[in-house]
Design an enzyme around this catalytic site. Sequence first.
Site, short mmCIF file in Angstrom:
data_model
loop_
_atom_site.label_atom_id
_atom_site.label_comp_id
_atom_site.label_asym_id
_atom_site.label_seq_id
_atom_site.Cartn_x
_atom_site.Cartn_y
_atom_site.Cartn_z
CG ASP A 89 -17.60 -4.11 -39.82
OD1 ASP A 89 -17.35 -3.45 -40.86
OD2 ASP A 89 -17.10 -3.87 -38.72
CD GLU A 123 -10.17 -28.27 -54.22
OE1 GLU A 123 -10.90 -28.80 -53.37
OE2 GLU A 123 -9.15 -27.64 -53.92
CB CYS A 165 -5.78 -26.29 -52.76
SG CYS A 165 -7.45 -25.88 -52.28
CB THR A 169 -13.01 -17.82 -48.92
OG1 THR A 169 -13.65 -19.11 -48.94
CG2 THR A 169 -12.93 -17.34 -47.48
CB SER A 198 -10.38 -26.21 -42.84
OG SER A 198 -10.65 -24.82 -42.90
CG HIS A 206 -3.54 -23.14 -50.46
ND1 HIS A 206 -4.18 -22.89 -51.65
CD2 HIS A 206 -4.53 -23.44 -49.56
CE1 HIS A 206 -5.48 -23.06 -51.50
NE2 HIS A 206 -5.73 -23.38 -50.24
CG ASN A 262 -9.40 -20.81 -52.24
OD1 ASN A 262 -8.41 -21.04 -52.92
ND2 ASN A 262 -9.81 -21.60 -51.26
CB SER A 290 -8.88 -29.69 -47.57
OG SER A 290 -8.83 -28.32 -47.33
N1 CAA Z 1 -13.36 -6.15 -38.39
C1 CAA Z 1 -12.14 -6.75 -38.47
N2 CAA Z 1 -12.00 -8.12 -38.43
C2 CAA Z 1 -13.11 -8.87 -38.31
C3 CAA Z 1 -14.40 -8.28 -38.23
C4 CAA Z 1 -14.50 -6.86 -38.27
N3 CAA Z 1 -15.67 -6.24 -38.18
N4 CAA Z 1 -15.31 -9.29 -38.13
C5 CAA Z 1 -14.60 -10.47 -38.15
N5 CAA Z 1 -13.29 -10.20 -38.27
C6 CAA Z 1 -12.19 -11.16 -38.35
C7 CAA Z 1 -12.29 -12.28 -37.35
O1 CAA Z 1 -11.73 -11.91 -36.10
C8 CAA Z 1 -11.48 -13.35 -38.06
O2 CAA Z 1 -10.09 -13.07 -37.95
P1 CAA Z 1 -9.14 -13.99 -37.04
O3 CAA Z 1 -9.31 -15.39 -37.57
O4 CAA Z 1 -7.80 -13.43 -37.25
O5 CAA Z 1 -9.66 -13.86 -35.66
C9 CAA Z 1 -11.82 -13.14 -39.52
O6 CAA Z 1 -12.31 -11.80 -39.63
C10 CAA Z 1 -12.91 -14.05 -40.06
O7 CAA Z 1 -14.05 -13.90 -39.23
P2 CAA Z 1 -14.81 -15.18 -38.68
O8 CAA Z 1 -13.81 -16.13 -38.10
O9 CAA Z 1 -15.93 -14.74 -37.83
O10 CAA Z 1 -15.36 -15.74 -40.08
P3 CAA Z 1 -16.29 -16.96 -40.33
O11 CAA Z 1 -16.47 -17.79 -39.12
O12 CAA Z 1 -17.52 -16.44 -40.99
O13 CAA Z 1 -15.48 -17.80 -41.42
C11 CAA Z 1 -13.75 -19.16 -42.29
C12 CAA Z 1 -14.09 -17.83 -41.62
C13 CAA Z 1 -13.90 -20.29 -41.28
C14 CAA Z 1 -12.32 -19.11 -42.79
C15 CAA Z 1 -14.72 -19.40 -43.50
O14 CAA Z 1 -14.58 -18.38 -44.45
C16 CAA Z 1 -14.54 -20.72 -44.17
O15 CAA Z 1 -15.09 -21.74 -43.75
N6 CAA Z 1 -13.78 -20.77 -45.30
C17 CAA Z 1 -13.57 -21.98 -46.10
C18 CAA Z 1 -12.54 -22.88 -45.51
C19 CAA Z 1 -11.14 -22.31 -45.65
O16 CAA Z 1 -10.88 -21.48 -46.49
N7 CAA Z 1 -10.23 -22.81 -44.82
C20 CAA Z 1 -8.84 -22.42 -44.90
C21 CAA Z 1 -7.93 -23.57 -44.59
S1 CAA Z 1 -8.34 -24.99 -45.60
C22 CAA Z 1 -7.61 -24.64 -47.13
O17 CAA Z 1 -6.78 -23.80 -47.23
C23 CAA Z 1 -8.10 -25.39 -48.33
C24 CAA Z 1 -8.98 -24.52 -49.13
O18 CAA Z 1 -8.54 -23.85 -50.03
C25 CAA Z 1 -10.41 -24.51 -48.84
#
Ligand code: CAA
Length: 445
Positions: A31, A83, A120, A163, A211, A244, A328, A364
């Site tokens: 979606d 990184e 980061c 991301t 994370s 960040h 990012n 991280s």
């Molecule tokens: N309509 C509206 N919202 C929706 C939706 C829809 N149809 N489908 C999903 N969403 C929402 C979910 O509810 C979720 O929001 P909430 O967290 O508020 O509940 C959001 O969209 C993301 O959906 P998912 O959780 O299902 O997404 P995912 O499991 O595929 O992955 C993630 C999300 C874990 C962040 C992934 O992108 C990831 O691993 N990213 C890399 C790690 C990262 O960025 N971590 C951040 C902290 S670490 C850091 O900051 C260092 C760095 O730079 C990496």
Amino acid sequence: MTEVGIDAIEIWTGKLKLDLPNTFAPAKDEDPEKYTKGLGLESSSFPDVHEDIVTMGANAAKRLMERRGLELDDIGRIDVATESSFDNSKPVSTYIAGCLEQRFEGNLHHANKGERKFACVAGTQSIDDAYNWIKAGRHRGRSALVVATDTALYARGDPGEATQGAGAVAMLISEDPDVAALSTEQGYGSADETDFLKPNQQFPSVDGKRSMQVYLARMREALEDFESVAGDTHPDDFAYIPFHTPFPGMVRRAGLLGYRHMIRDTEIEDELAGEIGRQPREEEFDSWEAYEGAIREYMDDLKETDAYRDWYGRVIDPTLTIARNVGNWYTGSVHVARASALKNAAETGRKLSGEKLLVGSYGSGAQAEIHAETVQDGWKDEISDLNVDEQLARRHDIEYEEYEEIHDVHNHDKGIDIDSFTQPSGEFVFDGWGDMNQRKYSYVE
Ligand code: CAA
């Protein structure tokens, strides 16, 4: 006391754009609102075939130096935060210096060069190093060039793929800065964590959900540590709070947590008490789990209040405008957030000189750092010279198959050879390999 801080900022985005709701989501059978509403992202920037962390960093630095009329002799150190490094010995700053020496008179032999690593947060750490170098009086009247540059790619199929992003932020750190003076006070939240890491591999091993928890835990620790030296913080103390930004949805959580922390024992908590009650206090609960559950409920209510929504719209949301369209940039991300906030202030005619920012950086592995900045009189002229909107508009919009190709081009294990999607003009480009496996760069007029 002489102020030290950010004197100039320049941003260089990767020249390709991946539209997340319209190109990426359909290809992944997802979606589009997961990206736009959930993660808060519209598109990501990617480096074209001829771009990498050196070209993006050097192009940002060159533009900054030209705009400010600087010569190589004005620069006393170059620190690159990344990184995405491709060399375990020779720092990326030497490659960037080599590029700058192709275009400016003289050389950078007098400049101390290095590469900073802590995920980061390394961009902020490099600013810190420059601040300390100047404050120690070792700079001989020169400025430091800090370049935060990354190609933030994840393995294909990894949840982090949503991301991704690529770009560079160059910053000039000087005495009597034009943009923002840094506070002496800092707060840290630092712990040995395995939430996101790259043990001798190009693409990260990530525990995505964890994370996010680690980000919030370390950020909270850093805020408490900052308050232990700077005194309690209040939501009205800061014009903007750039965090960040791995994706804007993460900052939504950080903003709520920060607001909840800052309003505790203030008139804002009192005013909201009639609407949503007072914040739960740990001593009122028998177990940590019960306390945490009550805090979660309070936060769910808090985020719906007008007071919070109004504050978020003024203080946090303007920091996310650029991130929404680039993804990012790892080390550059918090500096993009600051630029985004200042750009918002310039565009809305806000008077900002003397106002404070609270800057929340995170890397991280894991470490958060919080410090304050005081906006300086020259901020508006400097920010008005950014051409980031033009750069974003000029990006080449790639199809999904082209995204797969460009991901392979920048995958060190694949390195496929295809033509650039855009025609380089007035920029440094990657120009092939030397006989010691070094990357070579030239300038295209
Ligand atoms: N309509 C509206 N919202 C929706 C939706 C829809 N149809 N489908 C999903 N969403 C929402 C979910 O509810 C979720 O929001 P909430 O967290 O508020 O509940 C959001 O969209 C993301 O959906 P998912 O959780 O299902 O997404 P995912 O499991 O595929 O992955 C993630 C999300 C874990 C962040 C992934 O992108 C990831 O691993 N990213 C890399 C790690 C990262 O960025 N971590 C951040 C902290 S670490 C850091 O900051 C260092 C760095 O730079 C990496």
